[in-house]
Design a protein around this motif. Sequence first.
Motif, PDB file in Angstrom:
ATOM      1  N   GLY A 176       6.554   3.165   5.340  1.00  0.00           N
ATOM      2  CA  GLY A 176       7.392   4.273   4.893  1.00  0.00           C
ATOM      3  C   GLY A 176       7.946   4.067   3.496  1.00  0.00           C
ATOM      4  O   GLY A 176       8.717   4.900   3.002  1.00  0.00           O
ATOM      5  N   ARG A 177       7.545   2.965   2.827  1.00  0.00           N
ATOM      6  CA  ARG A 177       8.051   2.680   1.494  1.00  0.00           C
ATOM      7  C   ARG A 177       6.982   2.993   0.447  1.00  0.00           C
ATOM      8  O   ARG A 177       5.811   2.641   0.615  1.00  0.00           O
ATOM      9  CB  ARG A 177       8.457   1.204   1.378  1.00  0.00           C
ATOM     10  CG  ARG A 177       9.568   0.803   2.341  1.00  0.00           C
ATOM     11  CD  ARG A 177      10.037  -0.616   2.080  1.00  0.00           C
ATOM     12  NE  ARG A 177       8.990  -1.614   2.241  1.00  0.00           N
ATOM     13  CZ  ARG A 177       8.723  -2.243   3.395  1.00  0.00           C
ATOM     14  NH1 ARG A 177       9.414  -1.950   4.492  1.00  0.00           N
ATOM     15  NH2 ARG A 177       7.765  -3.144   3.455  1.00  0.00           N
ATOM     16  N   SER A 178       7.396   3.654  -0.628  1.00  0.00           N
ATOM     17  CA  SER A 178       6.472   3.925  -1.723  1.00  0.00           C
ATOM     18  C   SER A 178       6.138   2.623  -2.440  1.00  0.00           C
ATOM     19  O   SER A 178       6.829   1.609  -2.300  1.00  0.00           O
ATOM     20  CB  SER A 178       7.064   4.943  -2.696  1.00  0.00           C
ATOM     21  OG  SER A 178       8.290   4.473  -3.225  1.00  0.00           O
ATOM     22  N   VAL A 179       5.076   2.657  -3.234  1.00  0.00           N
ATOM     23  CA  VAL A 179       4.592   1.454  -3.904  1.00  0.00           C
ATOM     24  C   VAL A 179       4.528   1.703  -5.412  1.00  0.00           C
ATOM     25  O   VAL A 179       3.865   2.636  -5.873  1.00  0.00           O
ATOM     26  CB  VAL A 179       3.194   1.056  -3.399  1.00  0.00           C
ATOM     27  CG1 VAL A 179       2.741  -0.238  -4.062  1.00  0.00           C
ATOM     28  CG2 VAL A 179       3.191   0.908  -1.877  1.00  0.00           C
ATOM     29  N   LEU A 180       5.249   0.857  -6.170  1.00  0.00           N
ATOM     30  CA  LEU A 180       5.151   0.879  -7.623  1.00  0.00           C
ATOM     31  C   LEU A 180       3.961   0.014  -8.007  1.00  0.00           C
ATOM     32  O   LEU A 180       3.976  -1.205  -7.791  1.00  0.00           O
ATOM     33  CB  LEU A 180       6.430   0.337  -8.251  1.00  0.00           C
ATOM     34  CG  LEU A 180       6.401   0.080  -9.768  1.00  0.00           C
ATOM     35  CD1 LEU A 180       6.127   1.378 -10.537  1.00  0.00           C
ATOM     36  CD2 LEU A 180       7.703  -0.553 -10.243  1.00  0.00           C
ATOM     37  N   CYS A 181       2.919   0.636  -8.550  1.00  0.00           N
ATOM     38  CA  CYS A 181       1.672  -0.054  -8.843  1.00  0.00           C
ATOM     39  C   CYS A 181       1.564  -0.338 -10.332  1.00  0.00           C
ATOM     40  O   CYS A 181       1.564   0.598 -11.150  1.00  0.00           O
ATOM     41  CB  CYS A 181       0.483   0.788  -8.376  1.00  0.00           C
ATOM     42  SG  CYS A 181       0.465   1.055  -6.578  1.00  0.00           S
ATOM     43  N   LEU A 182       1.461  -1.626 -10.673  1.00  0.00           N
ATOM     44  CA  LEU A 182       1.465  -2.067 -12.065  1.00  0.00           C
ATOM     45  C   LEU A 182       0.120  -2.686 -12.427  1.00  0.00           C
ATOM     46  O   LEU A 182      -0.216  -3.767 -11.929  1.00  0.00           O
ATOM     47  CB  LEU A 182       2.562  -3.101 -12.287  1.00  0.00           C
ATOM     48  CG  LEU A 182       3.997  -2.695 -11.947  1.00  0.00           C
ATOM     49  CD1 LEU A 182       4.928  -3.891 -12.100  1.00  0.00           C
ATOM     50  CD2 LEU A 182       4.449  -1.548 -12.840  1.00  0.00           C
ATOM     51  N   PRO A 183      -0.660  -2.063 -13.302  1.00  0.00           N
ATOM     52  CA  PRO A 183      -1.855  -2.724 -13.826  1.00  0.00           C
ATOM     53  C   PRO A 183      -1.450  -3.957 -14.637  1.00  0.00           C
ATOM     54  O   PRO A 183      -0.319  -4.050 -15.124  1.00  0.00           O
ATOM     55  CB  PRO A 183      -2.494  -1.661 -14.724  1.00  0.00           C
ATOM     56  CG  PRO A 183      -1.881  -0.366 -14.289  1.00  0.00           C
ATOM     57  CD  PRO A 183      -0.503  -0.698 -13.814  1.00  0.00           C
ATOM     58  N   GLU A 184      -2.363  -4.889 -14.806  1.00  0.00           N
ATOM     59  CA  GLU A 184      -2.026  -6.120 -15.516  1.00  0.00           C
ATOM     60  C   GLU A 184      -1.517  -5.871 -16.935  1.00  0.00           C
ATOM     61  O   GLU A 184      -0.527  -6.495 -17.344  1.00  0.00           O
ATOM     62  CB  GLU A 184      -3.229  -7.070 -15.517  1.00  0.00           C
ATOM     63  CG  GLU A 184      -3.505  -7.648 -14.130  1.00  0.00           C
ATOM     64  CD  GLU A 184      -4.602  -8.688 -14.131  1.00  0.00           C
ATOM     65  OE1 GLU A 184      -5.261  -8.882 -15.193  1.00  0.00           O
ATOM     66  OE2 GLU A 184      -4.806  -9.330 -13.080  1.00  0.00           O
ATOM     67  N   PRO A 185      -2.126  -4.972 -17.723  1.00  0.00           N
ATOM     68  CA  PRO A 185      -1.595  -4.725 -19.063  1.00  0.00           C
ATOM     69  C   PRO A 185      -0.497  -3.655 -19.032  1.00  0.00           C
ATOM     70  O   PRO A 185      -0.602  -2.592 -19.651  1.00  0.00           O
ATOM     71  CB  PRO A 185      -2.805  -4.241 -19.860  1.00  0.00           C
ATOM     72  CG  PRO A 185      -3.974  -4.341 -18.934  1.00  0.00           C
ATOM     73  CD  PRO A 185      -3.424  -4.311 -17.553  1.00  0.00           C
ATOM     74  N   SER A 186       0.563  -3.894 -18.288  1.00  0.00           N
ATOM     75  CA  SER A 186       1.637  -2.902 -18.196  1.00  0.00           C
ATOM     76  C   SER A 186       2.938  -3.596 -17.873  1.00  0.00           C
ATOM     77  O   SER A 186       2.971  -4.764 -17.498  1.00  0.00           O
ATOM     78  CB  SER A 186       1.330  -1.848 -17.112  1.00  0.00           C
ATOM     79  OG  SER A 186       1.414  -2.432 -15.822  1.00  0.00           O
TER      80      SER A 186
END
Length: 225
Positions: A176-186
Motif C-alpha cells: 500500500g506504499r508508493s515507491v520513489l524510484c531513483l535511477p543511478e544518475p539522479s
Amino acid sequence: MTGTIYLGGGGSEDEEANLWTEAFRPGSHITVWPFAHRALADRQSAGRWISCALERFDPSHIDIWTSPESRVHSDLGAMDIIAIPGGNTFDLLDTLKSSGLLLALRAFLNRGGHVYGGSAGAILMGHDIDIALKADPNDVGLQDTTGMGLLGEADVLPHYTEELLDIARAHHAKSGRSVLCLPEPSGVVVKGGIIRNVGPEPVNIITSTATTTYEMGATWPIGLH
C-alpha cells in the motif's frame, strides 16, 4: 524534521554530481557511516572510496566511523553532514538500531543536520526497507524493517530502470506504499516537506496503477501519492 536529506540513486560521484554539489559544500565537516557493510575491512574500503570521491568538494574534514559502538556518544553537533553510502540495507539498519545510532541520526536531523544517503542509505530514509529484499539478503534476520519514514508512506528504490517497474508495482500492491524510484544518475533533495529532483534524470513515483514522472527541477510535497 528541520534538516535536509539528499537521496542518491546509487550512481558514481560523477553520475550524482548535481546532488553531491548541493550536499557537500566546500569547508564542510563530513562524517561517513559505511555501516551497510558488516565486515570491518569492507567498511574501511567503502570509507576510503567515498573519502577520495569527496576530496573534489574541498571539505574541511572527513571522519570515517567504522565502529559504531565506540562512536555512539560522539558529538554530532560538530558535523555538517552525515554520508551513508551503499551496501546491504539490512546490515545498515540492524547496525544503526543495535548501536543507538538510528535515534542519534533522527535527533541530528531534527536539529537541522544534513544527511546524504546513496543506495542503501537512500532506502533507509523511506518508510520501510523491505523493498530491498529483491537485491539484498537479510542475513542478519532483521524482523522489524521499519525505516526512517522521512518520505511519508513512501519507500525508496534506487538503481531504478524500467526492468524494475513490475517490482515497484507489486510492492505497492502488497504494502500500500508508493515507491520513489531513483535511477543511478539522479538525486532528490527533501526539505521542509518538499521533494525536489536535482537531476539530471527524471525520477518516478510508482504505484500499482500509475507512474508519475518528475523531471529535473520539479518539486512536489511529501505524501502527494
